[in-house]
Design an enzyme around this catalytic site. Structure first.
Site, PDB file in Angstrom:
ATOM      1  N   GLU A  51       0.819  -1.221   0.000  1.00  0.00           N
ATOM      2  CA  GLU A  51       0.000   0.000   0.000  1.00  0.00           C
ATOM      3  C   GLU A  51       0.847   1.263   0.000  1.00  0.00           C
ATOM      4  O   GLU A  51       0.449   2.296  -0.544  1.00  0.00           O
ATOM      5  CB  GLU A  51      -0.965   0.013   1.192  1.00  0.00           C
ATOM      6  CG  GLU A  51      -2.132  -0.951   1.059  1.00  0.00           C
ATOM      7  CD  GLU A  51      -1.807  -2.371   1.511  1.00  0.00           C
ATOM      8  OE1 GLU A  51      -0.651  -2.634   1.889  1.00  0.00           O
ATOM      9  OE2 GLU A  51      -2.731  -3.222   1.496  1.00  0.00           O
ATOM     10  N   PHE A 113     -11.728  -7.371  13.896  1.00  0.00           N
ATOM     11  CA  PHE A 113     -10.628  -7.832  13.041  1.00  0.00           C
ATOM     12  C   PHE A 113     -10.273  -6.736  12.034  1.00  0.00           C
ATOM     13  O   PHE A 113     -11.145  -6.188  11.371  1.00  0.00           O
ATOM     14  CB  PHE A 113     -11.051  -9.113  12.304  1.00  0.00           C
ATOM     15  CG  PHE A 113     -10.010  -9.625  11.353  1.00  0.00           C
ATOM     16  CD1 PHE A 113      -8.767 -10.062  11.813  1.00  0.00           C
ATOM     17  CD2 PHE A 113     -10.239  -9.651   9.983  1.00  0.00           C
ATOM     18  CE1 PHE A 113      -7.788 -10.517  10.932  1.00  0.00           C
ATOM     19  CE2 PHE A 113      -9.272 -10.108   9.097  1.00  0.00           C
ATOM     20  CZ  PHE A 113      -8.047 -10.542   9.579  1.00  0.00           C
ATOM     21  N   GLN A 114      -9.001  -6.420  11.934  1.00  0.00           N
ATOM     22  CA  GLN A 114      -8.464  -5.396  11.016  1.00  0.00           C
ATOM     23  C   GLN A 114      -9.084  -4.021  11.245  1.00  0.00           C
ATOM     24  O   GLN A 114      -9.330  -3.279  10.297  1.00  0.00           O
ATOM     25  CB  GLN A 114      -8.619  -5.832   9.561  1.00  0.00           C
ATOM     26  CG  GLN A 114      -7.778  -7.076   9.249  1.00  0.00           C
ATOM     27  CD  GLN A 114      -7.599  -7.336   7.772  1.00  0.00           C
ATOM     28  OE1 GLN A 114      -8.499  -7.100   6.986  1.00  0.00           O
ATOM     29  NE2 GLN A 114      -6.429  -7.840   7.398  1.00  0.00           N
ATOM     30  N   LYS A 163     -17.499  -0.968   5.742  1.00  0.00           N
ATOM     31  CA  LYS A 163     -17.932  -1.964   4.768  1.00  0.00           C
ATOM     32  C   LYS A 163     -19.457  -1.973   4.573  1.00  0.00           C
ATOM     33  O   LYS A 163     -19.954  -2.091   3.453  1.00  0.00           O
ATOM     34  CB  LYS A 163     -17.443  -3.353   5.204  1.00  0.00           C
ATOM     35  CG  LYS A 163     -17.816  -4.431   4.189  1.00  0.00           C
ATOM     36  CD  LYS A 163     -16.996  -5.678   4.349  1.00  0.00           C
ATOM     37  CE  LYS A 163     -17.411  -6.696   3.293  1.00  0.00           C
ATOM     38  NZ  LYS A 163     -16.579  -7.896   3.314  1.00  0.00           N
ATOM     39  N   MET A 483      24.079   9.128   2.222  1.00  0.00           N
ATOM     40  CA  MET A 483      23.946  10.450   2.834  1.00  0.00           C
ATOM     41  C   MET A 483      24.247  10.381   4.333  1.00  0.00           C
ATOM     42  O   MET A 483      24.850  11.299   4.894  1.00  0.00           O
ATOM     43  CB  MET A 483      22.537  11.002   2.579  1.00  0.00           C
ATOM     44  CG  MET A 483      22.367  12.440   3.000  1.00  0.00           C
ATOM     45  SD  MET A 483      23.549  13.536   2.168  1.00  0.00           S
ATOM     46  CE  MET A 483      22.506  14.241   0.893  1.00  0.00           C
TER      47      MET A 483
HETATM   48  C1  LIG Z   1      12.276   5.777   5.321  1.00  0.00           C
HETATM   49  C2  LIG Z   1      13.559   6.419   5.699  1.00  0.00           C
HETATM   50  N1  LIG Z   1      14.382   5.840   6.595  1.00  0.00           N
HETATM   51  C3  LIG Z   1      15.547   6.433   6.924  1.00  0.00           C
HETATM   52  C4  LIG Z   1      15.910   7.632   6.380  1.00  0.00           C
HETATM   53  C5  LIG Z   1      17.232   8.286   6.769  1.00  0.00           C
HETATM   54  N2  LIG Z   1      18.120   8.403   5.599  1.00  0.00           N
HETATM   55  C6  LIG Z   1      18.247   9.536   4.876  1.00  0.00           C
HETATM   56  S1  LIG Z   1      19.253   9.387   3.593  1.00  0.00           S
HETATM   57  C7  LIG Z   1      19.587   7.785   3.962  1.00  0.00           C
HETATM   58  C8  LIG Z   1      20.521   6.969   3.125  1.00  0.00           C
HETATM   59  C9  LIG Z   1      20.032   6.813   1.737  1.00  0.00           C
HETATM   60  O1  LIG Z   1      20.776   5.791   1.128  1.00  0.00           O
HETATM   61  P1  LIG Z   1      20.591   5.424  -0.372  1.00  0.00           P
HETATM   62  O2  LIG Z   1      19.156   5.322  -0.724  1.00  0.00           O
HETATM   63  O3  LIG Z   1      21.443   4.264  -0.689  1.00  0.00           O
HETATM   64  O4  LIG Z   1      21.098   6.734  -1.126  1.00  0.00           O
HETATM   65  P2  LIG Z   1      22.554   7.430  -1.160  1.00  0.00           P
HETATM   66  O5  LIG Z   1      22.549   8.449  -0.071  1.00  0.00           O
HETATM   67  O6  LIG Z   1      23.573   6.369  -0.965  1.00  0.00           O
HETATM   68  O7  LIG Z   1      22.575   8.050  -2.514  1.00  0.00           O
HETATM   69  C10 LIG Z   1      18.907   7.388   5.120  1.00  0.00           C
HETATM   70  C11 LIG Z   1      18.998   6.057   5.747  1.00  0.00           C
HETATM   71  C12 LIG Z   1      14.998   8.218   5.460  1.00  0.00           C
HETATM   72  N3  LIG Z   1      15.224   9.395   4.879  1.00  0.00           N
HETATM   73  N4  LIG Z   1      13.849   7.580   5.115  1.00  0.00           N
END
Ligand SMILES: Cc1ncc(C[n+]2csc(CCOP(=O)(O)OP(=O)(O)O)c2C)c(N)n1
Length: 584
Positions: A51, A113-114, A163, A483
């Site tokens: 979803e 449920f749900q 529902k 990042m």
């Molecule tokens: C759902 C979620 N969980 C954690 C984060 C924290 N976060 C921000 S950037 C990042 C790393 C992103 O890694 P990747 O997608 O491999 O991209 P890169 O920075 O290596 O280009 C994380 C874990 C987030 N923004 N969103």
């Protein structure tokens, strides 16, 4: 009106709203709606594999088309799985109607449920939400949801439908546009801006010595790009856009400063810092833009044009607030300036200002150290720009790849750059790109994803393959949560805590297992050819895994909570803003 089930009324109302596609997953509580969808068979349905994916697809569809997206989930876990997408749409002001099934009215509150209280759970992340209690209210509520989602400051609206309501027979009519508007007496978005404030703004613009236009996502939503360009050219004002505002002003235009803020260009940030008039258009002074608020545009008077009165002076106190539809306000503002003969008061200072900006652009363009041994992420984005001739829609996940995509691809039309700006949702890129391609089949859609972000919603590659949606998924693989690693390198003395993603699936085999084409390269010399090959596939999704330089940093960068003066440049130097230009 003939008697029919509530579920049929749901579909009839969606048809009245012009809905041509819905993204969703069926379950017990929304099964009647799925049955009506099957019987009436006039709306395309895309079966997502999660979803959250359905929600982001609806967002991508809305962001790429400007129309309201629709996602449909069942009660309980179906509804909770939508919440990330709902919050994402809320933060980026994306018009999406989320429909959820609910347990029958007589079971609500019984731990059935749900059962979850999705209305309660989503109250802080929706523009508005509804629980339908009577079948007679169903079409009016759904129509109100669409009206609220797309007018004023756009945003997500949730309609929770028990529902039994979908099973009840009714002869209710679908209300007219007028009935919908009259049924919401307390909801009247401002359209026209205050004429006195518009006059003041025109005068300030004519008198300014160092003006800057700071354009956000509101300008894209209002489709005000032509007016922004006219104002910038008429008054020779340099324009910087936020991440969400990209495409509201052509980044190849000589007056473009490109993006400002944490990963903005040196010259955009310097221009804002030294400006004496900042004209904020549909932007919300997000902390990723302002950094330390006391040092954001410290010498400037601020005009703020926005449809949402609540965003005025929320983060930064403004001098001239103008609440209204951005396009309509800009049309008036331009008229007002023309009435005053468009005479710029300080011609010489303006000329010097543009020269100074050009000097900044020359001194510190966006740059990186090229290599012929390893693929630099920036080179990857530039090559995608080349291969697509700047015409593709780009969707991204969240991380370094997102910011490199913001920096090294030049955006020239609205709705071209689709990413999660406000919530920063990893996993957004793939499903949003699928939604964008469905909205704009005439455009190439390149999804530039991080390895980490892709893993969060990768099952939607199956959805893309199921419907032969020819998206191009480019995985920028640095085998890190890049990042986060960058922040750990810069601000935690290289203590790399839990960011290593080098234990990975074989992305090529994974693509093939999902029914897509898989390719891989780590060679800068063959990159262009492989991307061209991917571009030319028209009948199914393609995934290209690109192995990039692992520890490349995304620069320039203003560290969180710092000011532009603390900007780190790509050559590792810091900036001392005051020394660069004498504010006089
Ligand atoms: C759902 C979620 N969980 C954690 C984060 C924290 N976060 C921000 S950037 C990042 C790393 C992103 O890694 P990747 O997608 O491999 O991209 P890169 O920075 O290596 O280009 C994380 C874990 C987030 N923004 N969103």
């Amino acid at each position: 009106m003939a008697m029919r089930k509530g579920a049929d009324v749901v579909i009839e109302t969606l048809l009245k709203e012009g809905v041509d596609v819905i993204f969703g997953i069926p379950g017990g509580a929304n099964m009647e709606i799925y049955d009506a969808l099957y019987r009436i068979n006039k709306i395309k349905h895309i079966l997502a594999r999660h979803e959250q994916g359905a929600g982001h697809m609806a967002e991508g569809y809305a962001k790429a088309s400007g129309k309201v997206g629709v996602a449909l989930a069942t009660s309980g876990p179906g509804a909770t799985n939508l919440i990330t997408a709902i919050a994402d749409a809320y933060m980026d002001s994306v018009p999406v109607v989320f429909l959820t099934g609910q347990v029958p009215t007589f079971l609500i509150g019984n731990d059935a449920f749900q059962e979850v209280d999705i209305v309660g759970m989503t109250r802080p992340v929706t523009k508005h939400n509804f629980l339908v209690k009577r079948v007679e209210d169903l079409p009016l509520i759904i129509r109100q949801a669409f009206y609220i989602a797309r007018t004023g400051r756009p945003g997500p609206v949730l309609v929770d439908i028990p529902k039994d309501i979908t099973q009840t027979m009714t002869d209710v009519e679908i209300p007219s546009d007028e009935e919908v508007i009259n049924s919401l007496p307390g909801y009247k978005p401002h359209i026209e801006g205050n004429p006195q404030q518009i006059k003041r703004a025109a005068q300030l613009i004519l008198e300014a010595k160092r003006p800057v236009l700071y354009v956000g996502g509101g300008a894209v939503a209002a489709e005000a790009n032509a007016e922004i360009t006219e104002l910038a050219e008429l008054m020779k004002i340099p324009v910087t856009t936020t991440n969400m505002g990209k495409g509201a002003f052509d980044e190849r235009h000589p007056l473009s400063l490109r993006m400002l803020g944490m990963h903005g260009t040196y010259y955009a940030n310097m221009a804002v810092y030294h400006s004496d008039l900042l004209i904020a258009v549909g932007s919300r002074f997000d902390d990723r833009v302002t950094g330390k608020v006391d040092e954001f545009a410290p010498f400037a008077k601020i005009i703020h044009i926005d449809i949402d009165p609540a965003s005025i002076s929320k983060n930064i106190t403004v001098d001239v607030p103008i609440v209204g539809d951005i396009r309509s306000v800009l049309v008036r503002l331009i008229e007002e300036i023309k009435n005053k003969n468009s005479k710029i008061v300080h011609e010489d200072e303006r000329k010097a200002w543009l020269e100074q900006i050009d000097a900044w652009k020359k001194a510190y363009p966006l740059s990186y150290k090229p290599s012929d041994k390893v693929i630099k992420p920036q080179f990857l984005i530039e090559t995608i720009y080349d291969v697509t001739e700047g015409n593709a829609i780009i969707a991204t996940g969240v991380g370094q790849h997102q910011m490199w995509s913001a920096m090294f691809y030049k955006y020239s039309f609205p709705r071209q750059f689709i990413n999660s700006g406000g919530l920063g949702t990893m996993g957004f890129g793939l499903p949003a790109g699928i939604g964008a391609k469905i909205a704009r089949p005439d455009k190439d859609v390149f999804i530039i994803d991080g390895d980490g972000s892709f893993l969060m919603t990768m099952q939607e590659l199956i959805t893309a393959a199921h419907y032969n949606i020819p998206i191009k998924v480019i995985i920028l693989n640095n085998a890190y949560y890049g990042m986060v690693r960058q922040w750990q390198e810069l601000f935690y003395n290289k203590r790399y805590s839990e960011v290593d993603l080098s234990f990975q699936p074989d992305f090529v085999k994974l693509a093939e297992a999902c029914g897509a084409i898989g390719m891989r390269t780590d060679n800068p010399k063959e990159l262009k050819d492989i991307l061209l090959k991917a571009k030319n596939v028209n009948d199914k999704p393609v995934l290209v895994e690109v192995i990039v330089d692992r520890e490349e940093n995304c620069l320039p960068m203003v560290p969180a909570g710092k000011s532009y003066k603390d900007m780190l440049l790509s050559d590792g130097k810091n900036v001392e803003a005051e020394t660069m230009y004498l504010v006089g």
